[in-house]
Motif scaffolding. Structure first.
Motif, PDB file in Angstrom:
ATOM      1  N   LEU A 137      -0.184 -11.358   1.270  1.00 34.39           N
ATOM      2  CA  LEU A 137      -0.264 -11.073   2.709  1.00 34.39           C
ATOM      3  C   LEU A 137       0.041 -12.317   3.540  1.00 34.39           C
ATOM      4  N   ASN A 144       5.649 -11.693   3.345  1.00 33.02           N
ATOM      5  CA  ASN A 144       6.090 -12.003   4.703  1.00 33.02           C
ATOM      6  C   ASN A 144       5.024 -12.824   5.403  1.00 33.02           C
ATOM      7  N   GLY A 188       4.934  -9.145  -6.536  1.00 34.37           N
ATOM      8  CA  GLY A 188       4.376 -10.162  -7.430  1.00 34.37           C
ATOM      9  C   GLY A 188       4.593  -9.830  -8.895  1.00 34.37           C
ATOM     10  N   ASN A 243      -8.413 -16.599  -5.363  1.00 36.72           N
ATOM     11  CA  ASN A 243      -7.109 -16.624  -4.703  1.00 36.72           C
ATOM     12  C   ASN A 243      -6.850 -17.958  -4.021  1.00 36.72           C
ATOM     13  N   GLY A 300       1.277  -6.951  -6.976  1.00 39.14           N
ATOM     14  CA  GLY A 300       1.700  -5.583  -6.668  1.00 39.14           C
ATOM     15  C   GLY A 300       3.167  -5.444  -7.006  1.00 39.14           C
ATOM     16  N   GLN A 349      -1.799 -17.093   4.334  1.00 40.10           N
ATOM     17  CA  GLN A 349      -2.565 -17.552   3.174  1.00 40.10           C
ATOM     18  C   GLN A 349      -2.566 -19.076   3.096  1.00 40.10           C
ATOM     19  N   GLY A 356       0.792  -1.236   0.000  1.00 38.58           N
ATOM     20  CA  GLY A 356       0.000   0.000   0.000  1.00 38.58           C
ATOM     21  C   GLY A 356       0.822   1.285   0.000  1.00 38.58           C
TER      22      GLY A 356
END
Ligand code: NAD
Length: 428
Positions: free
Chosen positions: A307, A329, A235, A291, A232, A310, A160
Motif C-alpha cells: 500500500l 502505488n 508481490g 512489516n 498478493g 510505507q 482486494g
C-alpha cells in the motif's frame, strides 16, 4: 428495514500524508522543472471528474448494509481513462484521486493511449461471503455504469479485487446493454476475453525492470537479494518470477507480517503454504519479521508491493537496500524520497516499475476490440520490449537532466500529457 453503514477508515491507512497532496506535490516538482504553462499546470494538477456513490447491498443474514464507493477520472486528453478498482477499508476519495493521477503519468510514460482513472469501495472484502461480494460488485458496477465503457473508462483489478470481480462487472455491464462487452474491463478470466499473461503482468514487469536496474548499476542480479512487502497479486508474482531468474528472495510479507531467511526462501513452497493457509503466518524455515522490520533488512533490492506511505521520513534513513522497486502505488512519500536520494538509493518509481499491469491490460483491450487473441509468448515479448524501452527512456531523461528516476519519469509523463492538452486546447 435496518440499514448499517460501512466505511470506517482503517488505522493502517490513516497513517501518513494525504495521498492526493503527495500526488500533487510530485506533479508540482515536475511542472516547476518543465516551467509548465500556468494554465496547463492548473488543469493537470486537478482530477477532471469524480463520482461518489452510496449504495445498499443485501447481506447473507437478510440485513442491508450501505457502502461508499468512488470512481475518479484524472485526465481524458489522450484517450479513454484506465485504472483499477480497489476494495479496502482504507479507501478514501483522496486516495482514489491520487491513484487516478498516477495512472495518467504511467500511461503517458508507456505511450498507452489512455488517461488515468481509479475506483474503490470502502470495504474489507475478507469480511464478506462470495455471494455478498458479488452483490456488492454488481451494484457498484451499476452505480458507476454512467461513467465506464470500452470507449470511456476501463476498470481493472487492484488491491482486494481480482479476475472474478472483473467478470461480475463485465457481466453486469453486458446485461444492461443486452450484448457482451468484454472490452469494458481488463484483467478478466481468459474464458470471457481476458488476455494471456495479464494475471502476472505487473509482477513480470517488476521483475524485468528490477533486473534492468541491477544490470545498469553493474550489480550481478544472480547474486542479489530481495525483500518484498505484500504477497498478493503483484508481490507473489514478482517473487516467483525473480526467483525463477535466479534472484534470491530472502523476505516476503502480507498484512499478518513477514518471513525472513537470509539463505533465501523457497518461493514455490511459500506459494503453496499461502494457498493452503490463506496467509504467511506460521510458515516454517524462516524467522518472523514485522512489516516495518522487512523494510529495513540488509538486501540489494527492496520491493514495496502493498500500500501507500510505507516509507516515510521516519524510516527512510534506515532503509539498507541499494535499489527500491516501487511495485505498489505511492509507497514512498516525498520526504522519504529526498532521504533515499541523498543516501544514493536507486529508486524505480511506481509510474515506471508497476506499469506491466496496465500495459497488458492495454493488450487485452486491443485484443477484445479486434476479437483477435495473441499467444502468451507474444504478450510476454511485447511486455518485455515496452518495459525495457520505457526504462531506457526514463534513464536517458535522468541522465540528460541530471535528476533522479522519479523526476525523470514525471518529466516524460507531464510533457506528453501537456502536449496533448495544448494540442486539444480548451473547449469551448
Ligand atoms: P492484492 O490485494 O492482491 O495484495 C495486497 C497484498 O498486500 C496482500 O498480500 C496483503 O496481505 C498485503 N497488505 C495489505 N495491507 C498491508 C499492510 N498494511 N502491510 C503489509 N502488507 C499489506 O493487491 P495487488 O493487486 O497485489 O496490489 C498491490 C499494490 O500494487 C497496490 O499498491 C496496487 O495499487 C499496486 N498495483 C497493482 C496492480 C495490479 O495489476 N494488481 C498494478 C499496478 C499496481
Amino acid at each position: 428495514m435496518v440499514v448499517t453503514q460501512q466505511g470506517r477508515p482503517s488505522p493502517v491507512m490513516d497513517a501518513g500524508p494525504d495521498p492526493f497532496v503527495t500526488a500533487q506535490r510530485q506533479f508540482d516538482i515536475a511542472a516547476e522543472f518543465l516551467n509548465l504553462d500556468p494554465g496547463v499546470r492548473s488543469i493537470l494538477r486537478e482530477v477532471q471528474r469524480v463520482l461518489e456513490v452510496n449504495f445498499p447491498v443485501h447481506m447473507d443474514d437478510g440485513s442491508i448494509e450501505m457502502f461508499k464507493g468512488y470512481r475518479a477520472q484524472h485526465n481524458l486528453h489522450r484517450g479513454p481513462t484506465k485504472g483499477g478498482i480497489r476494495y479496502h477499508p482504507g479507501v478514501t476519495l483522496s486516495e482514489v484521486k491520487a491513484l487516478s493521477m498516477w495512472m495518467t503519468w504511467k500511461c503517458a510514460i508507456f505511450k498507452l493511449p489512455y488517461g488515468g482513472a481509479k475506483g474503490g469501495v470502502v470495504v474489507d472484502p475478507r469480511r464478506l461471503s462470495q455471494h455478498e461480494l458479488e452483490n456488492l460488485t454488481r451494484r457498484f458496477a451499476t452505480e458507476i455504469s454512467v461513467f465506464i465503457g470500452p470507449e470511456r473508462d476501463i476498470p481493472a483489478p487492484d488491491v482486494g479485487t481480482n479476475a472474478q470481480t472483473m467478470a461480475w462487472i463485465m457481466d453486469t455491464y453486458s446485461m444492461h446493454k443486452g450484448y457482451s462487452v468484454p472490452a469494458v474491463v481488463t484483467g478478466k478470466p481468459l474464458s470471457i476475453g481476458g488476455s494471456e499473461g495479464r494475471n502476472e503482468a505487473t509482477g513480470r514487469g517488476v521483475m524485468i525492470i528490477t533486473i534492468e536496474a541491477l544490470k545498469h548499476l553493474d550489480l550481478d542480479y544472480q547474486k542479489a537479494t530481495v525483500a518484498i512487502q505484500g504477497f498478493g497479486n503483484v508481490g507473489s508474482h514478482s517473487a516467483r518470477l525473480l526467483a525463477k531468474e535466479g534472484v534470491k528472495v530472502v523476505a516476503v510479507s502480507d498484512v499478518t507480517g513477514g518471513i525472513y531467511n537470509p539463505a533465501g526462501l523457497n518461493i514455490p513452497d511459500v506459494l503453496r503454504y499461502v494457498e493452503e493457509h490463506g496467509s504467511l503466518q506460521g510458515f516454517r524455515n524462516a524467522e518472523y519479521v514485522t512489516n516495518a522490520e522487512l523494510l529495513t533488512l540488509p538486501v540489494t533490492v527492496l520491493i514495496p508491493a502493498a500500500l501507500e506511505n510505507q516509507i516515510t521520513e521516519t524510516n527512510a534513513g534506515q532503509v539498507r537496500a541499494r535499489v527500491i522497486t516501487e511495485a505498489a502505488n505511492g509507497p514512498v512519500d516525498p520526504e522519504a524520497d529526498e532521504i533515499l536520494n541523498d543516501n544514493g538509493i536507486f529508486l524505480l518509481p511506481d509510474v515506471l516499475a508497476n506499469a506491466g499491469g496496465v500495459t497488458v491490460s492495454y493488450f487485452e483491450w486491443v485484443q477484445d476490440l479486434q476479437n483477435f487473441f495473441w499467444s502468451e509468448k507474444e504478450i510476454d515479448q511485447r511486455l518485455a520490449d515496452i518495459m525495457r524501452d520505457s526504462f531506457r527512456r526514463v534513464l536517458a531523461a535522468k541522465e540528460s537532466h541530471d535528476v533522479n528516476m522519479r523526476l525523470a519519469a514525471y518529466i516524460l509523463a507531464v510533457k506528453t500529457v501537456s502536449d496533448a492538452s495544448n494540442a486539444r486546447s480548451i473547449y469551448p
